[in-house]
Scaffold this motif. Structure first.
Motif, PDB file in Angstrom:
ATOM      1  N   LEU B 161       0.816  -1.219   0.000  1.00 48.15           N
ATOM      2  CA  LEU B 161       0.000   0.000   0.000  1.00 48.15           C
ATOM      3  C   LEU B 161       0.845   1.263   0.000  1.00 48.15           C
ATOM      4  O   LEU B 161       0.507   2.245  -0.651  1.00 48.15           O
ATOM      5  N   GLN B 162       1.957   1.230   0.750  1.00 50.49           N
ATOM      6  CA  GLN B 162       2.716   2.467   0.926  1.00 50.49           C
ATOM      7  C   GLN B 162       3.795   2.671  -0.134  1.00 50.49           C
ATOM      8  O   GLN B 162       4.115   3.797  -0.482  1.00 50.49           O
ATOM      9  N   ARG B 168      -0.061   2.946  -4.488  1.00 50.99           N
ATOM     10  CA  ARG B 168      -0.362   4.366  -4.707  1.00 50.99           C
ATOM     11  C   ARG B 168      -1.676   4.514  -5.453  1.00 50.99           C
ATOM     12  O   ARG B 168      -2.504   5.355  -5.116  1.00 50.99           O
ATOM     13  N   ARG B 171      -4.526   3.836  -3.128  1.00 45.58           N
ATOM     14  CA  ARG B 171      -4.788   4.954  -2.213  1.00 45.58           C
ATOM     15  C   ARG B 171      -5.436   6.125  -2.943  1.00 45.58           C
ATOM     16  O   ARG B 171      -6.290   6.815  -2.386  1.00 45.58           O
ATOM     17  N   THR B 172      -5.056   6.321  -4.188  1.00 44.24           N
ATOM     18  CA  THR B 172      -5.673   7.409  -4.949  1.00 44.24           C
ATOM     19  C   THR B 172      -7.154   7.127  -5.179  1.00 44.24           C
ATOM     20  O   THR B 172      -8.006   7.999  -5.004  1.00 44.24           O
ATOM     21  N   THR B 194      -7.478  -4.498  -5.762  1.00 47.07           N
ATOM     22  CA  THR B 194      -7.912  -4.406  -4.366  1.00 47.07           C
ATOM     23  C   THR B 194      -8.686  -5.655  -3.967  1.00 47.07           C
ATOM     24  O   THR B 194      -8.477  -6.212  -2.886  1.00 47.07           O
ATOM     25  N   GLU B 291      -8.157   6.018   5.935  1.00 48.50           N
ATOM     26  CA  GLU B 291      -7.930   5.533   4.581  1.00 48.50           C
ATOM     27  C   GLU B 291      -9.109   5.907   3.685  1.00 48.50           C
ATOM     28  O   GLU B 291      -8.972   6.107   2.500  1.00 48.50           O
TER      29      GLU B 291
END
Lengths: 257, 294, 298
Positions: B161-162, B168, B171-172, B194, B291
């Motif tokens: 995730l990081q 990225r 997360r976007t 995901t 999140e």
């Protein structure tokens, strides 16, 4: 219908530390049309949402004819005779125009749920009266022929009218119009100006939040101009048009655009 | 004291599997704002994938990889069959819940058809029977391995995730699908990824818990779904670190309430707690790192 | 002819009872859904109604009708008690809080042995529920829903569902409207639980969990949440179909699951929306277009 006097005294609102309304005070005189103008982000809609109880004010006081309104939830504000329209028209798209407007009569219904379930005769009469009143309101606004059309299928200008009809159906003593001319063409704006004069003539106090300075000048008795959450000028339309502070903050930019 | 330490050990190893499972549930929620009710079925599916792999004689790490991949594929399947179509049709969010639950039922029926309704067990391994006694506290090698594997999976997810480009992108999309589209993130593929991650975590948790309790059955997913929902409420919907903390917390609460209160009210304490938390702190105990979309 | 009818009822009375019972639960959820409350509290409400009414008939010697009423009332009280705090939560948290409620009730049922019989449940409950009781209950609920929909209360609820800011601004007390529907939903589900308990001879904590709650949501959602007949159609469909499919249990589950998925995917408005599509073929598209232009303009 008797219009009430709205007094707003030093109200303030912050959103997560960002000041939306710093300190605003003004009076909307009974049975007059008061304009609330200002550039985008100047705090007009936030002010309106505080008056209608959607946002609690962080500080300050709002009164109707001297009786405090501050802290009341929206439905109680409505019960005090305050009706509003929305900047981004909020009609129930899959319902007819008539059904949308009849929602405005909600507070007028006095019969209990038990009476409704028992189908007492008074209930049907109340419904008929409400419907009749809404139909004549639609006729007055010259959209009577659209009563059975789904609100989602209307033209933009007609939807604005239906919103105003719905607000009027609540029998308001104070009507708040949030940018009613947004997206309207010239002739639609003329008709809107007529409508606002008509509403004023019926004795309702009107607070007009508007971007369009021409429209505001035409129909208002008194104008309050906001910028950055503060009030920067106040006066008659002519005074506002000549106020250097207003020209700098608002008119100059608006006319250039 | 030794009971306390013993329960602590048991609670941590149980909680670590809860955490792994709940990370998947909360990840889906964080990205798509939906609860995928089929996660429990992926959990069950993963347990069977791992079981079949172990029976074929694959070593445990490879069997775990099979459980991960199997769960992940099931997760992708649910996206492709249900959620993608629902999004395209603009269906109401309730529809996803109902459809994913129906998918879970199909999978439970399918598992019964293929594997039978009997409870099955992982092949006994001498290695896993090893345990140590340290000051009256019995620690099984299995518990240690479970905890290590769980921690590894958490670290792996955190890394993905990081640090990775797919992380990225995820997360976007979680922040805003529109923003993601504007900056050129392939939204459809990211959501599919995901679902793979979430399904893989559920599948891995299935194999871990299947080993811990040494029980694999078509119905094991339903109870786990309840636990997963509990944990993501504790941790805050869409909050991945919160799910980890919530998982350990639930494991400890369960084990300690059995030891010190009463075995019968074990679950009542957990759910009662949730109820209180929802009312007092609706964003979860660990609100802060958010999140989920604004 | 009448012989044929009586034979029909004799051989299918169980399945008819089940259809009616599920319809009743479906209408309980229909009321909640009509104000956008995605409630998973159904299992909890049904458990309250079932255990309370069984306690009344078997321990306290109540007649059947007051016992059912007591069960429904207890569930309504439960709804009132949790409704006040829970209704203030946002959508998903509301759903999860109602889920937690159902689980708390289930776990209590599992452990309060002296009243609920614990994990074993309660056996040999007298069978008092008759088909006409269920039919009457469904008819009453349909009448209530029908009458309310056409009243100012129904208009207010429709507004709450679509845009609660508008509803508030028109003077609708959104919280009280939702709370009263939630309590009504609790009452109906409680009554259904009580009737179910006196129909099946047996109740146990396993009858009232998450699966029960989601099943109950399935009826109105499959049938259609906007049509009054939706819950009835959905309940009958989901009850009859497994009976009609005379396969093995597992295969039946698989097919049922596939059918539900298919309906949700291809008839997102529920089965009743088929009729709407036919009658107002253009309408759906136009509304979407209007909504889109509105967004573009605002």
């Amino acid at each position: 219908m008797i219009g009430v006097q709205l007094e707003v005294w030093k109200i303030a609102k912050r959103f997560q530390g960002i000041v939306a309304v710093d300190s605003i005070s003004f009076v909307a005189a009974a049975r007059q049309v008061t304009g609330l103008i200002g550039p985008n982000g100047s705090g007009k809609t936030t002010t309106m949402n505080m008056i209608t109880g959607l946002y609690p004010a962080d500080a300050g006081r709002i009164t109707l004819d001297g009786v405090p309104l501050t802290g009341s939830p929206p439905h109680q504000v409505a019960a005090r005779g305050v009706a509003r329209t929305f900047q981004n028209i909020r009609l129930l798209a899959d319902q007819s125009v008539l059904a949308n407007v009849t929602l405005g009569t909600h507070l007028g219904h006095r019969r209990s749920i038990l009476a409704v379930l028992a189908r007492l005769p008074g209930v049907a009469r109340e419904e008929r009266e409400a419907e009749g009143r809404c139909r004549s309101l639609l006729d007055e606004l010259r959209i009577g022929h659209l009563a059975e059309v789904l609100a989602g299928n209307l033209s933009y200008g007609d939807r604005r009218r239906v919103e105003i009809a719905r607000a009027l159906a609540t029998r308001p003593r104070l009507l708040l119009l949030d940018e009613p001319a947004a997206g309207m063409n010239h002739s639609e704006k003329e008709q809107l100006a007529d409508l606002i004069r008509q509403i004023k003539a019926s004795g309702i106090t009107v607070l007009l939040i508007e971007h369009d300075i021409d429209l505001v000048s035409k129909v208002t008795d008194h104008i309050v101009c906001l910028n950055f959450g503060r009030e920067i000028a106040e006066g008659t339309p002519a005074e506002i048009r000549n106020s250097p502070a207003v020209i700098e903050a608002y008119l100059g930019r608006d006319e250039a655009a | 004291m030794s009971t306390f330490l013993q329960q602590l050990v048991n609670g941590i190893s149980l909680g670590s599997t809860y955490a792994v499972f709940a990370m998947g549930c909360t990840l889906i929620f964080g990205v798509l704002n939906i609860v995928n009710m089929a996660q429990g079925a992926f959990f069950m599916g993963g347990a069977y994938f791992g079981l079949e792999a172990a029976r074929l004689g694959l070593p445990a790490p490879l069997a775990l990889a099979v459980a991960l991949a199997g769960g992940g594929l099931l997760g992708m399947l649910s996206e492709l069959v249900i959620f993608r179509t629902l999004r395209a049709r603009g269906g109401h969010r309730w529809m996803g819940l109902v459809a994913s639950l129906a998918l879970a039922r199909m999978m439970i029926g399918l598992a019964q058809e293929i594997f039978g309704t009997q409870v099955q067990r992982y092949p006994a391994s001498d290695l896993m029977q090893i345990s140590w006694e340290i000051a009256d506290v019995r620690i099984q090698l299995l518990q240690v391995v479970l905890l290590l594997v769980s921690l590894l999976l958490m670290a792996l997810l955190a890394f993905v995730l990081q640090r990775s480009s797919i992380g990225r992108a995820i997360r976007t999309v979680a922040f805003s699908e529109d923003v993601a589209r504007i900056v050129g993130v392939p939204v459809g593929r990211t959501i599919l990824a995901t679902f793979f991650l979430a399904g893989a975590l559920a599948g891995a948790a299935g194999m871990l818990l299947g080993n811990l309790f040494n029980v694999v059955s078509p119905f094991m997913g339903e109870q786990m779904l309840v636990k997963g929902l509990t944990v993501i409420i504790l941790g805050g919907l869409g909050n991945v670190p919160g799910a980890v903390a919530g998982g350990f917390l639930l494991g400890l609460i369960e084990v300690f309430s059995v030891a010190y209160v009463s075995s019968s009210f074990r679950d009542a304490i957990g759910f009662g707690l949730i109820f209180v938390i929802l009312l007092v702190k609706p964003n979860g105990l660990f609100s802060g790192f958010e999140e989920r979309r604004a | 002819m009448s012989a044929w009818i009586s034979q029909f009822f004799a051989s299918y009375s169980n399945i008819i009872d089940l259809c009616l019972l599920n319809s009743l639960v479906g209408y309980g959820l229909f009321l909640a859904l009509s104000a956008n409350m995605f409630s998973l509290a159904t299992g909890g409400f049904m458990a309250l109604g079932a255990y309370c009414s069984v306690y009344c008939t078997m321990e306290l010697g109540f007649p059947f009708a007051p016992a059912v009423f007591a069960g429904a009332l207890l569930a309504a009280l439960g709804a009132a008690a949790i409704g006040a705090p829970v209704l203030r939560l946002r959508g998903d948290y509301f759903m999860l809080a109602t889920f937690a409620f159902t689980e708390v009730i289930r776990v209590i049922a599992l452990n309060w042995d002296s009243v609920t019989g614990g994990a074993i449940g309660i056996f040999s409950i007298p069978r008092h529920t008759e088909t006409w009781h269920l039919a009457l209950a469904v008819a009453v609920v349909i009448y209530v829903a029908y009458t309310l929909r056409r009243s100012y209360f129904g208009r207010a609820i429709a507004a709450v569902k679509q845009d609660d800011v508008v509803a508030q601004s028109m003077g609708v007390n959104v919280f009280m409207h939702r709370l009263s529907l939630f309590i009504a939903s609790g009452f109906i589900c409680g009554a259904a639980g009580a009737l179910a308990a006196h129909l099946n001879y047996f109740i146990g904590p396993g009858d009232f969990g998450l699966v029960r709650s989601v099943d109950a949501l399935t009826y109105p959602i499959l049938g259609g949440v906007n049509a009054l007949a939706g819950p009835l159609i959905g309940a009958i469909f989901t009850t009859l179909l497994p009976e009609a499919l005379r396969f093995s249990n597992q295969l039946r589950e698989i097919l049922m699951g596939a059918l539900v998925v298919a309906i949700v995917l291809y008839l997102p408005g529920g089965a009743m929306s088929v009729f709407k599509l036919r009658w107002f073929g253009v309408r759906a598209g136009e509304t979407k277009l209007a909504a889109a232009t509105e967004q573009a303009q605002s």
